[in-house]
Design an enzyme around this catalytic site. Structure first.
Site, short mmCIF file in Angstrom:
data_model
loop_
_atom_site.label_atom_id
_atom_site.label_comp_id
_atom_site.label_asym_id
_atom_site.label_seq_id
_atom_site.Cartn_x
_atom_site.Cartn_y
_atom_site.Cartn_z
CG HIS A 17 -1.93 -1.00 1.36
ND1 HIS A 17 -2.09 -1.79 2.48
CD2 HIS A 17 -2.90 -1.38 0.50
CE1 HIS A 17 -3.12 -2.61 2.30
NE2 HIS A 17 -3.62 -2.39 1.10
CE LYS A 41 -13.59 -5.89 1.58
NZ LYS A 41 -12.35 -5.95 0.84
NE ARG A 92 -2.99 -7.35 -4.13
CZ ARG A 92 -3.66 -7.64 -3.03
NH1 ARG A 92 -3.02 -7.78 -1.91
NH2 ARG A 92 -4.96 -7.78 -3.04
CB SER A 130 -4.40 -6.38 4.87
OG SER A 130 -3.96 -5.18 4.32
O1 PNS Z 1 -8.83 -2.25 0.40
P1 PNS Z 1 -10.20 -2.69 0.11
O2 PNS Z 1 -10.84 -3.31 1.31
O3 PNS Z 1 -10.29 -3.56 -1.10
O4 PNS Z 1 -11.04 -1.35 -0.21
C1 PNS Z 1 -12.35 -1.41 -0.62
C2 PNS Z 1 -13.01 -0.02 -0.58
C3 PNS Z 1 -12.90 0.59 0.80
C4 PNS Z 1 -12.35 0.88 -1.57
C5 PNS Z 1 -14.50 -0.26 -0.97
O5 PNS Z 1 -15.04 -1.27 -0.19
C6 PNS Z 1 -15.33 1.00 -0.81
O6 PNS Z 1 -15.21 1.93 -1.57
N1 PNS Z 1 -16.20 1.01 0.23
C7 PNS Z 1 -17.06 2.14 0.51
C8 PNS Z 1 -18.51 1.82 0.17
C9 PNS Z 1 -18.75 1.97 -1.30
O7 PNS Z 1 -18.55 3.00 -1.90
N2 PNS Z 1 -19.19 0.86 -1.91
C10 PNS Z 1 -19.46 0.78 -3.33
C11 PNS Z 1 -18.22 0.30 -4.06
S1 PNS Z 1 -18.59 0.02 -5.75
#
Ligand code: PNS
Length: 165
Positions: A17, A41, A92, A130
């Protein structure tokens, strides 16, 4: 260049990251590392406040305009609130692609002012995630080369082990 948001769960932040943040900071005028609160999640190991503190510590010597924030709700709404028009995502392996592609398209469907900017992960951190870092650390494995020093220390505290090396 526009203001960019690098959003994620960051539970915890890894060197993969950080590599993306540093490279994004060399491209965009301003990069906001945005930590998702209350991730649905899975149950987060670290609280959002702990994750933000670790990221701030890990980024304290990073050149460029980089800040750290928390957000909840839709990412595109958060971007609107802070005046960001780019979402940075690190890619990745091919296995990341489908999820990332769906998310980028859904975000664009909701808000076409926000563009997704993909950056390839450095080959050094191709396998760093992570989830794996937490699993390895919880079983006593060495993650010191995969995460910032502060994260290695906090993982050791969580799992009550001596940090290596
Ligand atoms: O590092 P991650 O967990 O893959 O990040 C995912 C993240 C935080 C970018 C995604 O879950 C997110 O944007 N969550 C906020 C809620 C949202 O906007 N959901 C719609 C996504 S299409």
């Amino acid at each position: 260049m526009p203001k960019a948001v690098y959003a994620g769960s960051f539970d915890p932040i890894t060197n993969g990251h950080l590599d993306i943040v540093r490279r994004a900071a060399a491209i965009f005028d301003e990069v906001v590392v945005a930590v998702l609160q209350n991730t649905s999640k899975d149950k987060a190991l670290f609280t959002a406040a702990e994750r933000v503190d670790m990221i701030r510590e890990a980024l304290k010597d990073t050149p460029g305009s980089v800040s750290v924030d928390k957000f909840s709700g839709l990412l595109v709404d958060y971007c609107d609130r802070i005046g960001a028009t780019v979402v940075v995502r690190g890619l990745r392996a091919v296995s990341d692609f489908e999820y990332e592609f769906q998310m980028a398209l859904m975000n664009r469907h909701m808000n076409s002012r926000v563009e997704t900017f993909f950056m390839t992960a450095s080959e050094t951190y191709f396998y760093t995630a992570s989830r794996l870092v937490k699993e390895v650390a919880s079983l006593g494995g060495d993650v010191s080369t995969l995460v910032p020093r502060i994260v290695n220390i906090r993982l050791s505290e969580k799992f009550a082990r001596t940090p290596r090396p």
